[in-house]
Design a protein around this motif. Structure first.
Motif, mmCIF file in Angstrom:
data_model
loop_
_atom_site.group_PDB
_atom_site.id
_atom_site.type_symbol
_atom_site.label_atom_id
_atom_site.label_comp_id
_atom_site.label_asym_id
_atom_site.label_seq_id
_atom_site.Cartn_x
_atom_site.Cartn_y
_atom_site.Cartn_z
ATOM 1 N N GLU A 13 138.643 -66.214 -38.268
ATOM 2 C CA GLU A 13 137.655 -65.155 -37.984
ATOM 3 C C GLU A 13 137.177 -64.492 -39.273
ATOM 4 N N GLU A 14 138.108 -64.206 -40.198
ATOM 5 C CA GLU A 14 137.721 -63.607 -41.480
ATOM 6 C C GLU A 14 136.834 -64.559 -42.285
ATOM 7 N N CYS A 15 137.161 -65.846 -42.248
ATOM 8 C CA CYS A 15 136.339 -66.843 -42.945
ATOM 9 C C CYS A 15 134.922 -66.874 -42.374
ATOM 10 N N LEU A 16 134.800 -66.840 -41.048
ATOM 11 C CA LEU A 16 133.478 -66.843 -40.416
ATOM 12 C C LEU A 16 132.693 -65.591 -40.800
ATOM 13 N N GLU A 17 133.363 -64.441 -40.844
ATOM 14 C CA GLU A 17 132.685 -63.207 -41.252
ATOM 15 C C GLU A 17 132.153 -63.323 -42.678
ATOM 16 N N LEU A 18 132.935 -63.899 -43.582
ATOM 17 C CA LEU A 18 132.486 -64.056 -44.966
ATOM 18 C C LEU A 18 131.350 -65.076 -45.068
ATOM 19 N N LEU A 19 131.427 -66.149 -44.296
ATOM 20 C CA LEU A 19 130.334 -67.129 -44.292
ATOM 21 C C LEU A 19 129.017 -66.486 -43.869
ATOM 22 N N ASP A 20 129.110 -65.489 -43.019
ATOM 23 C CA ASP A 20 127.911 -64.813 -42.518
ATOM 24 C C ASP A 20 127.309 -63.851 -43.547
ATOM 25 N N THR A 21 127.975 -63.659 -44.700
ATOM 26 C CA THR A 21 127.472 -62.725 -45.719
ATOM 27 C C THR A 21 126.730 -63.408 -46.854
ATOM 28 N N ALA A 22 126.755 -64.724 -46.903
ATOM 29 C CA ALA A 22 126.165 -65.449 -48.030
ATOM 30 C C ALA A 22 124.954 -66.257 -47.574
ATOM 31 N N ALA A 23 124.125 -66.656 -48.527
ATOM 32 C CA ALA A 23 122.943 -67.450 -48.211
ATOM 33 C C ALA A 23 122.921 -68.788 -48.948
ATOM 34 N N VAL A 24 123.741 -68.923 -49.985
ATOM 35 C CA VAL A 24 123.794 -70.162 -50.762
ATOM 36 C C VAL A 24 125.246 -70.606 -50.841
ATOM 37 N N GLY A 25 125.464 -71.883 -50.595
ATOM 38 C CA GLY A 25 126.799 -72.451 -50.687
ATOM 39 C C GLY A 25 126.760 -73.770 -51.429
ATOM 40 N N ARG A 26 127.905 -74.433 -51.469
ATOM 41 C CA ARG A 26 128.002 -75.725 -52.150
ATOM 42 C C ARG A 26 128.403 -76.787 -51.133
ATOM 43 N N LEU A 27 127.582 -77.815 -51.027
ATOM 44 C CA LEU A 27 127.891 -78.955 -50.173
ATOM 45 C C LEU A 27 128.534 -80.018 -51.048
ATOM 46 N N VAL A 28 129.699 -80.502 -50.640
ATOM 47 C CA VAL A 28 130.452 -81.488 -51.425
ATOM 48 C C VAL A 28 130.534 -82.761 -50.598
ATOM 49 N N TYR A 29 130.085 -83.863 -51.190
ATOM 50 C CA TYR A 29 130.093 -85.145 -50.488
ATOM 51 C C TYR A 29 130.194 -86.264 -51.506
ATOM 52 N N THR A 30 130.291 -87.495 -51.036
ATOM 53 C CA THR A 30 130.316 -88.631 -51.956
ATOM 54 C C THR A 30 129.007 -89.390 -51.850
ATOM 55 N N ASP A 31 128.561 -89.883 -52.999
ATOM 56 C CA ASP A 31 127.348 -90.691 -53.084
ATOM 57 C C ASP A 31 127.662 -91.867 -53.998
ATOM 58 N N LYS A 32 127.610 -93.064 -53.461
ATOM 59 C CA LYS A 32 127.946 -94.277 -54.203
ATOM 60 C C LYS A 32 129.355 -94.182 -54.775
ATOM 61 N N ALA A 33 130.278 -93.681 -53.950
ATOM 62 C CA ALA A 33 131.703 -93.547 -54.264
ATOM 63 C C ALA A 33 132.002 -92.506 -55.335
ATOM 64 N N LEU A 34 131.029 -91.653 -55.664
ATOM 65 C CA LEU A 34 131.251 -90.594 -56.644
ATOM 66 C C LEU A 34 131.091 -89.229 -55.979
ATOM 67 N N PRO A 35 131.878 -88.237 -56.407
ATOM 68 C CA PRO A 35 131.740 -86.900 -55.823
ATOM 69 C C PRO A 35 130.467 -86.214 -56.294
ATOM 70 N N VAL A 36 129.846 -85.468 -55.376
ATOM 71 C CA VAL A 36 128.630 -84.711 -55.665
ATOM 72 C C VAL A 36 128.815 -83.297 -55.117
ATOM 73 N N VAL A 37 128.417 -82.312 -55.902
ATOM 74 C CA VAL A 37 128.399 -80.929 -55.444
ATOM 75 C C VAL A 37 126.957 -80.466 -55.553
ATOM 76 N N HIS A 38 126.414 -80.020 -54.428
ATOM 77 C CA HIS A 38 124.987 -79.691 -54.371
ATOM 78 C C HIS A 38 124.818 -78.282 -53.803
#
Length: 132
Positions: A13-38
């Motif tokens: 619940e605290e995590c959800l409340e904090l998520l509701d306070t921000a507008a920009v985050g970091r999406l982390v995924y793999t692209d061609k077997a390499l890590p990407v942070v966007h």
């Protein structure tokens, strides 16, 4: 509750409340077997994170996969702050009725007139820590 580093462990619940306070985050995924942070603009919709990404964005490589999503607010001197991280499946919304609803959310566009895609990250694992 505190972790082994002495950081306060946040509830879902605290995590959800904090998520509701921000507008920009970091999406982390793999692209061609390499890590990407966007960096991405987002809004919390229930227990999902909704991302609005420009057409042709590299983040589209992450559709229908497992990703991580992270936000934080930490003082430069580490005297205070918090961090929230989520892990879950990301999917592109294509269903017309759901897309119409998401388009009404207060979510800024970074696109340049070529159309945007809406991605939804289901928050399957949600963890957070706070500097006490």
């Amino acid at each position: 509750m505190y972790d082994s580093a002495g950081l306060q462990v946040l509830s879902r619940e605290e995590c959800l409340e904090l998520l509701d306070t921000a507008a920009v985050g970091r999406l982390v995924y793999t692209d061609k077997a390499l890590p990407v942070v966007h960096p991405v603009v987002f809004v919390l919709d229930g227990e999902c994170v909704v991302l609005r990404v420009p057409h042709g964005s590299a983040t589209l490589a992450s559709r229908d996969t497992i990703v991580a999503f992270q936000i934080d607010d930490i003082a430069p001197d580490l005297s205070r702050g918090w961090s929230v991280m989520a892990v879950g499946h990301v999917t592109e919304v294509e269903e017309a009725s759901r897309l119409a609803r998401l388009q009404q959310l207060p979510l800024a566009s970074r696109g340049y007139g070529r159309g945007d895609h809406y991605l939804v990250v289901d928050l399957e694992v949600l963890t957070g820590r706070r500097i006490p």
